[in-house]
Design a protein around this motif. Sequence first.
Motif, mmCIF file in Angstrom:
data_model
loop_
_atom_site.group_PDB
_atom_site.id
_atom_site.type_symbol
_atom_site.label_atom_id
_atom_site.label_comp_id
_atom_site.label_asym_id
_atom_site.label_seq_id
_atom_site.Cartn_x
_atom_site.Cartn_y
_atom_site.Cartn_z
ATOM 1 N N GLU A 190 61.208 46.162 27.712
ATOM 2 C CA GLU A 190 61.135 45.901 29.144
ATOM 3 C C GLU A 190 60.528 44.516 29.323
ATOM 4 O OE1 GLU A 190 59.303 48.214 32.983
ATOM 5 O OE2 GLU A 190 58.306 48.478 31.065
ATOM 6 N N GLU A 191 61.121 43.699 30.177
ATOM 7 C CA GLU A 191 60.583 42.361 30.416
ATOM 8 C C GLU A 191 59.319 42.476 31.259
ATOM 9 O OE1 GLU A 191 62.559 38.124 31.118
ATOM 10 O OE2 GLU A 191 62.788 39.453 32.822
ATOM 11 N N ALA A 192 58.249 41.888 30.776
ATOM 12 C CA ALA A 192 56.962 41.951 31.471
ATOM 13 C C ALA A 192 56.842 40.807 32.462
ATOM 14 C CB ALA A 192 55.826 41.881 30.453
ATOM 15 N N SER A 193 55.885 40.929 33.326
ATOM 16 C CA SER A 193 55.575 39.872 34.282
ATOM 17 C C SER A 193 55.076 38.639 33.538
ATOM 18 C CB SER A 193 54.488 40.373 35.237
ATOM 19 O OG SER A 193 53.945 39.332 35.972
ATOM 20 N N THR A 194 55.208 37.495 34.146
ATOM 21 C CA THR A 194 54.704 36.266 33.533
ATOM 22 C C THR A 194 53.197 36.116 33.721
ATOM 23 O OG1 THR A 194 55.207 35.018 35.532
ATOM 24 C CG2 THR A 194 56.875 35.037 33.795
ATOM 25 N N THR A 195 52.591 36.958 34.545
ATOM 26 C CA THR A 195 51.148 36.929 34.756
ATOM 27 C C THR A 195 50.489 37.903 33.787
ATOM 28 O OG1 THR A 195 51.417 36.416 37.093
ATOM 29 C CG2 THR A 195 49.310 37.325 36.431
ATOM 30 N N ASN A 196 49.398 37.471 33.182
ATOM 31 C CA ASN A 196 48.633 38.375 32.347
ATOM 32 C C ASN A 196 47.194 38.404 32.848
ATOM 33 O OD1 ASN A 196 47.208 36.188 31.184
ATOM 34 N ND2 ASN A 196 48.808 35.917 29.651
ATOM 35 N N LEU A 197 46.387 39.266 32.260
ATOM 36 C CA LEU A 197 45.018 39.441 32.733
ATOM 37 C C LEU A 197 44.220 38.139 32.641
ATOM 38 C CD1 LEU A 197 42.842 41.307 33.813
ATOM 39 C CD2 LEU A 197 42.352 41.979 31.460
ATOM 40 N N PHE A 198 44.385 37.385 31.560
ATOM 41 C CA PHE A 198 43.645 36.130 31.402
ATOM 42 C C PHE A 198 43.980 35.149 32.525
ATOM 43 C CE2 PHE A 198 43.191 31.840 29.568
ATOM 44 C CZ PHE A 198 41.830 31.859 29.340
ATOM 45 N N LEU A 251 45.171 35.843 35.484
ATOM 46 C CA LEU A 251 44.668 36.382 36.743
ATOM 47 C C LEU A 251 43.174 36.122 36.897
ATOM 48 C CD1 LEU A 251 45.230 38.053 39.315
ATOM 49 C CD2 LEU A 251 44.751 40.092 37.964
ATOM 50 N N LEU A 252 42.412 36.351 35.835
ATOM 51 C CA LEU A 252 40.962 36.141 35.905
ATOM 52 C C LEU A 252 40.597 34.675 36.106
ATOM 53 C CD1 LEU A 252 39.757 38.626 33.167
ATOM 54 C CD2 LEU A 252 39.566 38.877 35.660
ATOM 55 N N LYS A 253 41.396 33.758 35.567
ATOM 56 C CA LYS A 253 41.127 32.327 35.744
ATOM 57 C C LYS A 253 41.304 31.897 37.198
ATOM 58 C CE LYS A 253 42.662 29.223 32.984
ATOM 59 N NZ LYS A 253 43.463 28.369 32.103
ATOM 60 N N THR A 254 42.143 32.594 37.964
ATOM 61 C CA THR A 254 42.388 32.220 39.350
ATOM 62 C C THR A 254 41.401 32.876 40.311
ATOM 63 O OG1 THR A 254 43.961 34.021 39.765
ATOM 64 C CG2 THR A 254 44.848 31.942 38.890
ATOM 65 N N ARG A 255 40.579 33.794 39.831
ATOM 66 C CA ARG A 255 39.664 34.546 40.686
ATOM 67 C C ARG A 255 38.224 34.147 40.447
ATOM 68 N NH1 ARG A 255 41.486 38.897 43.880
ATOM 69 N NH2 ARG A 255 43.567 39.424 43.256
ATOM 70 N N THR A 256 37.391 34.452 41.430
ATOM 71 C CA THR A 256 35.946 34.376 41.241
ATOM 72 C C THR A 256 35.407 35.761 41.523
ATOM 73 O OG1 THR A 256 35.649 33.688 43.539
ATOM 74 C CG2 THR A 256 35.745 31.940 41.878
ATOM 75 N N GLY A 257 34.528 36.228 40.672
ATOM 76 C CA GLY A 257 33.970 37.563 40.855
ATOM 77 C C GLY A 257 34.874 38.647 40.292
ATOM 78 N N ALA A 258 34.498 39.865 40.567
ATOM 79 C CA ALA A 258 35.210 41.034 40.036
ATOM 80 C C ALA A 258 36.553 41.233 40.752
ATOM 81 C CB ALA A 258 34.342 42.276 40.199
ATOM 82 N N LEU A 259 37.470 41.851 40.054
ATOM 83 C CA LEU A 259 38.753 42.193 40.658
ATOM 84 C C LEU A 259 38.607 43.458 41.498
ATOM 85 C CD1 LEU A 259 41.232 41.802 37.672
ATOM 86 C CD2 LEU A 259 41.052 40.332 39.660
#
Length: 102
Positions: free
Chosen positions: A79-87, A89-97
């Motif tokens: 199955e083709e996965a999304s191009t976004t991964n957890l790493f 996503l975390l780089k674009t955020r501040t604080g907890a998800l």
Amino acid sequence: CSLDSCLGQGSYGKVFGAVNERTGSREAVKVIAKSSIKRCKTASALYREVHMHSRLQHDNIARQFGVMHGPMHVFIRLEEASTTNLFKLLKTRTGALPLEDT
């Protein structure tokens, strides 16, 4: 399947985007050169990966659709996965998800 561009590379081979010619749906295909699995240890690890992955069923794990082989390569259809991964996503955020983003 018709292979597109390379999506990534792992220890065994490369993963390509693909279109399933029968259904028209997007897939990922891991392409492994048979020359890279000549050692028994490598062949055993690949067998375990394929066997275990075929049994996994979870929303957060790409499904395995099948395994094929040609004269020089093994092809694992996924199955083709999304191009976004957890790493990423975390780089674009501040604080907890928030829980709904996980």
